[in-house]
Design a protein around this motif. Structure first.
Motif, PDB file in Angstrom:
ATOM      1  N   ARG A  16      -4.534  15.031   2.905  1.00  0.00           N
ATOM      2  CA  ARG A  16      -5.041  16.250   2.288  1.00  0.00           C
ATOM      3  C   ARG A  16      -5.721  17.105   3.346  1.00  0.00           C
ATOM      4  NH1 ARG A  16      -7.963  13.985  -3.260  1.00  0.00           N
ATOM      5  NH2 ARG A  16      -6.044  13.190  -4.275  1.00  0.00           N
ATOM      6  N   VAL A  17      -5.827  18.379   3.057  1.00  0.00           N
ATOM      7  CA  VAL A  17      -6.468  19.310   3.982  1.00  0.00           C
ATOM      8  C   VAL A  17      -7.939  19.434   3.618  1.00  0.00           C
ATOM      9  CG1 VAL A  17      -6.539  21.675   4.842  1.00  0.00           C
ATOM     10  CG2 VAL A  17      -4.328  20.584   4.356  1.00  0.00           C
ATOM     11  N   ASP A  18      -8.804  19.160   4.592  1.00  0.00           N
ATOM     12  CA  ASP A  18     -10.239  19.301   4.392  1.00  0.00           C
ATOM     13  C   ASP A  18     -10.559  20.785   4.218  1.00  0.00           C
ATOM     14  OD1 ASP A  18     -13.049  19.680   4.865  1.00  0.00           O
ATOM     15  OD2 ASP A  18     -13.090  17.662   5.710  1.00  0.00           O
ATOM     16  N   THR A  78     -12.930  22.081   7.225  1.00  0.00           N
ATOM     17  CA  THR A  78     -12.468  22.082   8.622  1.00  0.00           C
ATOM     18  C   THR A  78     -11.008  22.460   8.766  1.00  0.00           C
ATOM     19  OG1 THR A  78     -11.812  19.750   8.539  1.00  0.00           O
ATOM     20  CG2 THR A  78     -14.110  20.237   9.096  1.00  0.00           C
ATOM     21  N   SER A  79     -10.289  22.511   7.624  1.00  0.00           N
ATOM     22  CA  SER A  79      -8.841  22.785   7.617  1.00  0.00           C
ATOM     23  C   SER A  79      -8.045  21.704   8.331  1.00  0.00           C
ATOM     24  CB  SER A  79      -8.537  24.159   8.253  1.00  0.00           C
ATOM     25  OG  SER A  79      -9.150  25.189   7.519  1.00  0.00           O
ATOM     26  N   GLU A  80      -8.688  20.588   8.614  1.00  0.00           N
ATOM     27  CA  GLU A  80      -7.981  19.480   9.244  1.00  0.00           C
ATOM     28  C   GLU A  80      -7.337  18.594   8.187  1.00  0.00           C
ATOM     29  OE1 GLU A  80     -10.677  17.346  11.673  1.00  0.00           O
ATOM     30  OE2 GLU A  80     -10.941  18.974  13.139  1.00  0.00           O
ATOM     31  N   GLU A  81      -6.212  18.003   8.549  1.00  0.00           N
ATOM     32  CA  GLU A  81      -5.525  17.085   7.642  1.00  0.00           C
ATOM     33  C   GLU A  81      -6.184  15.713   7.765  1.00  0.00           C
ATOM     34  OE1 GLU A  81      -0.994  16.906   6.370  1.00  0.00           O
ATOM     35  OE2 GLU A  81      -1.326  15.908   8.298  1.00  0.00           O
ATOM     36  N   ILE A  82      -6.596  15.167   6.600  1.00  0.00           N
ATOM     37  CA  ILE A  82      -7.264  13.869   6.606  1.00  0.00           C
ATOM     38  C   ILE A  82      -6.516  12.904   5.688  1.00  0.00           C
ATOM     39  CG2 ILE A  82      -9.552  14.777   7.155  1.00  0.00           C
ATOM     40  CD1 ILE A  82     -10.211  14.681   4.176  1.00  0.00           C
ATOM     41  N   ALA A  83      -6.606  11.632   6.015  1.00  0.00           N
ATOM     42  CA  ALA A  83      -5.975  10.595   5.197  1.00  0.00           C
ATOM     43  C   ALA A  83      -6.959  10.145   4.119  1.00  0.00           C
ATOM     44  CB  ALA A  83      -5.565   9.416   6.067  1.00  0.00           C
ATOM     45  N   VAL A  84      -6.488  10.095   2.878  1.00  0.00           N
ATOM     46  CA  VAL A  84      -7.313   9.617   1.775  1.00  0.00           C
ATOM     47  C   VAL A  84      -6.510   8.599   0.974  1.00  0.00           C
ATOM     48  CG1 VAL A  84      -8.623  11.767   1.594  1.00  0.00           C
ATOM     49  CG2 VAL A  84      -6.559  11.468   0.231  1.00  0.00           C
ATOM     50  N   CYS A  85      -7.219   7.793   0.210  1.00  0.00           N
ATOM     51  CA  CYS A  85      -6.577   6.804  -0.658  1.00  0.00           C
ATOM     52  C   CYS A  85      -6.992   7.097  -2.091  1.00  0.00           C
ATOM     53  CB  CYS A  85      -6.992   5.397  -0.249  1.00  0.00           C
ATOM     54  SG  CYS A  85      -5.933   4.119  -0.924  1.00  0.00           S
ATOM     55  N   THR A  86      -6.043   7.262  -2.974  1.00  0.00           N
ATOM     56  CA  THR A  86      -6.331   7.624  -4.359  1.00  0.00           C
ATOM     57  C   THR A  86      -5.904   6.499  -5.304  1.00  0.00           C
ATOM     58  OG1 THR A  86      -4.179   8.698  -4.626  1.00  0.00           O
ATOM     59  CG2 THR A  86      -6.012  10.066  -3.865  1.00  0.00           C
TER      60      THR A  86
END
Length: 540
Positions: free
Chosen positions: A145-147, A150-158
């Motif tokens: 997802r995009v923070d 910061t507009s950075e792409e981050i890994a998340v677990c849903t």
């Protein structure tokens, strides 16, 4: 305490009268196992409520021990202090309920406080422990997802769930101000080591008793919730008490989400020596809507045998029978004592034998019943309002519509035969279980060239309209629907609930009089069927 018992909460509070009934059952079993000895006159017996809420079980145990130990420890203050420090233990399920329990048992929310009736405690908890426990999240789906900051792409677990209790992270990953509902008793890989940490290395509980939390949201679709009471039962057994007694929902008898293994372990455990089954939970918990009823069981480690099954419902006569929990050929508990003789008669006529409740494959009505989504259409599917060339009629939630035959995902072989449709959801009875009721939704004839959405199950097909109408008359019979009830744990009437229903000759109309005669039911058995199942007329 009676007022507290009526509070509405995620965890159901136990009325004092019912807690005492469970303690009476325990005392009788203890006496039977110990040459008539009185459990309340024994200064060495230890008790644990591992999910104490209002403290009602612990309080009533203390009251009984205080009376029973009067000759052994004549001084009242010494007697009470001994009971509270050496015999009675609890684990709070929330900070609030731990305080309630201590106030109820010690007469002070602090065990070592100036108002506590215990004099030897050096800690505020005493023997009623609580500490905030966190869930352990696992599984889920990884995504990027995009923070937004910061507009950075981050890994998340849903969609993660607790590896111990199955609670959904979206519902129970809470801040420090809210309870986690991560119950300590079931959030451990080694329950014996955990109890040693809390109560001492040499602690062995003779009796574990109480009313566990029943379910938690599991993060599924809508308001999906999963049962957790079975986890408390399994953990308690690992502690190897002499006696175990809990009140739990009765749905495990024949169904329940994720309860197949638990049901098998309970029904094959000869140490389950008593079950008191309440068809309506409101008879135990006034004002609480808990469909399917509740039961409490008594597990006796050292004296396996048959189980004494007692059924309660409002002002009906209480019935008791000593029997096996799992009958040969069955995979569920036959809930009604009176039902067992009826089912045995039906199976004996159909199979010519009396040692098993299993119908042969060729005589199972279940084979005629479809699985979910017989034609591959969801409950939300809506067909067209008007018919076009090549369309078939679709029975859907809220009425009928039309759909192109070529677009139907599955079940093509069913379309042109005669069939019966019956709602997958049985008619409700509000927040309370009442009898008699219809057991299933009103079935109706499905003509050739028709289909249905997931709202309905499809029964058939039949070669002719006459055969379908014969089967429809059979489903309207009280005895048929009674046999369905024996395998039906909830409003969800899947194919499985027809497991005890035999097929018939589809060249005639069926009525209860003929079925009662065919299977040789007695007047008392007929009266019981008709007390449980409401008539269903052809024009309903």
């Amino acid at each position: 305490m009676t007022c507290i018992a009526n509070l509405s909460n995620d965890e159901v509070f136990t009325p004092p009268e019912f807690a005492n009934q469970m303690l009476d059952t325990l005392a009788t079993a203890w006496a039977d196992a110990n040459n008539g000895a009185d459990i309340w006159a024994n200064p060495d017996v230890t008790f644990l409520d591992p999910f104490t809420k209002s403290g009602v079980f612990l309080r009533e145990i203390v009251r009984r021990l205080t009376d029973g130990l009067i000759l052994t420890i004549p001084d009242l203050a010494q007697r009470v202090d001994h009971i509270l420090t050496h015999q009675v233990f609890g684990i709070g399920i929330t900070q609030l309920t731990a305080l309630l329990a201590r106030r109820s048992v010690y007469c002070s929310k602090f065990a070592n406080g100036p108002h506590s009736i215990a004099t030897s405690f050096t800690t505020e908890d005493g023997n009623i422990w609580f500490e905030r426990t966190e869930h352990t999240w696992g599984g889920g789906k990884g995504e990027f997802r995009v923070d937004p900051l910061t507009s950075e792409e981050i890994a998340v677990c849903t969609n993660r769930k607790c590896v111990y209790c199955g609670a959904g992270e979206d519902d129970y990953a809470r801040g420090g101000d809210l309870e986690t509902h991560a119950y300590a008793f079931i959030h451990t890989d080694d329950i014996k080591a955990r109890m040693a940490e809390l109560f001492g290395d040499n602690m062995q509980f003779d009796v574990i008793i109480g009313n566990p939390p029943y379910q938690l949201s599991d993060g599924g679709h809508g308001t999906s919730a999963a049962p957790i009471y079975q986890l408390f039962v399994e953990q308690a057994k690992k502690l190897d008490p002499r006696f175990l007694s809990m009140i739990v929902p009765s749905r495990w008898f024949a169904g329940g989400k994720g309860l197949d293994d638990f049901r098998e372990s309970m029904l094959t455990d000869s140490r389950v020596r008593a079950i008191n089954d309440y068809l309506s939970a409101s008879d135990v918990f006034p004002g609480v809507g808990l469909k399917g009823g509740v039961c409490y069981f008594l597990w006796d480690r050292d004296h396996p045998g048959l189980c004494e099954v007692t059924t309660h419902f409002k002002d009906w006569p209480t019935t008791t029978a000593t029997r096996s929990l799992l009958e040969p050929g069955a995979d569920v508990f036959i809930r009604f004592n009176e039902a067992l003789s009826i089912l045995r008669k039906v199976i004996a006529v159909e199979t010519g034998q009396e040692h098993s409740l299993a119908l042969p494959e060729s005589k199972r009505f279940e084979r005629l019943v479809s699985s979910r989504k017989p034609f591959g259409l969801e409950t939300t599917f809506k067909g067209r309002a008007s018919k076009a060339p090549g369309d078939v009629l679709v029975y859907q939630n809220g009425g009928t519509g039309y759909v192109d035959r070529a677009s139907i995902p599955s079940g093509a072989h069913l379309i042109d035969g005669w069939k019966i449709y019956v709602g997958r959801a049985a008619p409700g009875t509000g927040n309370k279980d009442t009898y008699p009721h219809r057991i299933i939704s009103t079935p109706f004839l499905g003509e050739s060239g028709s289909i249905s959405s997931e709202t309905y199950l499809c029964i058939g097909t039949f070669d002719t309209r006459g055969e379908a109408e014969s089967a429809l008359s059979y489903l309207r019979c009280r005895l048929t629907r009674f046999l369905i009830l024996l395998h039906k744990p909830s409003q969800d009437t899947t194919r499985k609930v027809y497991a005890f229903v035999p097929t018939q000759d589809w060249t005639r109309d069926w009525n209860d009089r003929d079925l009662y005669e065919k299977y040789g039911l007695s007047e008392d058995e007929i009266a019981f069927v008709e007390r449980i199942v409401r008539p269903m007329e052809a024009d309903e």
